[in-house]
Design a protein around this motif. Structure first.
Motif, mmCIF file in Angstrom:
data_model
loop_
_atom_site.group_PDB
_atom_site.id
_atom_site.type_symbol
_atom_site.label_atom_id
_atom_site.label_comp_id
_atom_site.label_asym_id
_atom_site.label_seq_id
_atom_site.Cartn_x
_atom_site.Cartn_y
_atom_site.Cartn_z
ATOM 1 N N LYS A 194 -6.960 44.533 33.519
ATOM 2 C CA LYS A 194 -7.921 44.039 32.532
ATOM 3 C C LYS A 194 -9.317 44.117 33.121
ATOM 4 O O LYS A 194 -9.572 43.646 34.224
ATOM 5 N N ASP A 204 -12.958 43.495 28.066
ATOM 6 C CA ASP A 204 -12.080 43.624 26.903
ATOM 7 C C ASP A 204 -11.184 44.853 26.988
ATOM 8 O O ASP A 204 -10.413 45.127 26.068
ATOM 9 N N GLN A 235 -14.288 50.656 31.448
ATOM 10 C CA GLN A 235 -15.289 50.005 30.593
ATOM 11 C C GLN A 235 -16.704 50.196 31.118
ATOM 12 O O GLN A 235 -17.665 50.126 30.367
#
Length: 286
Positions: free
Chosen positions: A70, A73, A244
């Motif tokens: 993770k 998000d 990300q």
């Protein structure tokens, strides 16, 4: 897998999840540090073991790791298949170390894929999606249409590039161009150092632009690794996604890996002297 190996594997994974600084595995400590630097965390780890050979003294086995990661998000699954060799005496693991998958997998067929005439002139448009799809399909297996090498990383990346439409040039001179044909191949097809130099200088067919930062790469691009920093490149990966923060995630062979963070700081081959080359693949529309 034997009970002793199961317990040793469980211990290593627990060290990684719980942040146990007493871990004997330096690679796991580097992986934990890398997760912190990336503002990421490992939510779950699964590992599947398979004993392939046991001669009473040494046990050779495979471990397939799956990391659910993770990052803000962004959730993704990183995978790695590791070959290991253990020595067990009196129900204790005395030694357990990583070994090349080549020492475990048997050699595959020598057959070569039927290829179009390598010197054929045609417009080349690189299909990044097809290159990545191929990389995902074959990250942990071997296409029998191609020869498999003991050190298979560059052969695998070459196959991905060819799946994306990169045309072969230079046949039958092994020291020239980039090609595989009739159970023969150029050095650049299968040797990391040779592909690094080919990508730096090619002017037709498969071409690349060297960029200075990993975040400039796109899926389908290539990273070359000089683990020792001695000018000799040892490893090749293909970018299959970005995290990300816009940093590359890569697939590779030799230690078969999927969606691995580009820097390889969690590799047993990593050293503080490591150097990288980042290549953005170009085509005739570039």
């Amino acid at each position: 897998m034997y009970k002793e190996l199961q317990e040793e594997l469980k211990r290593r994974l627990q060290c990684l999840l719980e942040g146990e600084e007493a871990s004997r595995d330096e690679r796991l400590l580097r992986k934990k540090q890398l997760m912190t630097e990336r503002d990421s965390e490992i939510l779950k780890i699964k590992a599947f073991g398979k004993v392939l050979e046991d001669d009473g003294q040494l046990t050779r086995y495979l471990v397939h790791y799956k990391y659910l990661i993770k990052q803000g998000d962004f959730l993704y699954l990183e995978e790695e298949v590791e070959g290991r060799e253990a020595r067990i005496e009196r129900q204790q693991v005395l030694e357990d170390k990583e070994v090349d998958l080549a020492a475990i997998y048997s050699h595959e067929s020598d057959a070569g894929e039927p290829i179009e005439e390598p010197e054929q002139r045609r417009a080349f448009r690189y299909d990044r999606l097809k290159a990545v799809q191929y990389a995902e399909r074959w990250w942990n297996s071997y296409n029998s249409a191609y020869r498999k090498f003991d050190v298979d990383c560059t052969n695998y990346v070459s196959q991905c590039l060819h799946a994306g439409g990169a045309p072969m040039v230079g046949y039958p001179d092994r020291s020239r161009g980039w090609w595989m044909r009739n159970n023969n191949w150029s050095y650049s097809w299968s040797v990391a150092h040779a592909l690094r130099w080919f990508l730096s200088g090619a002017e037709k067919g498969l071409r690349a632009e060297e960029v200075s930062r990993p975040e400039q790469l796109e899926p389908g691009d290539v990273i070359c690794y000089d683990f020792q920093g001695d000018g000799r490149f040892d490893h090749t990966t293909i970018v299959t996604a970005k995290d990300q923060k816009g940093m590359p995630l890569v697939n590779a062979h030799t230690t078969n890996s999927r969606m691995r963070y580009w820097s390889y700081e969690d590799s047993t081959a990593y050293t503080a002297n490591i150097k990288y080359k980042f290549f953005h693949i170009k085509d005739d529309s570039s």
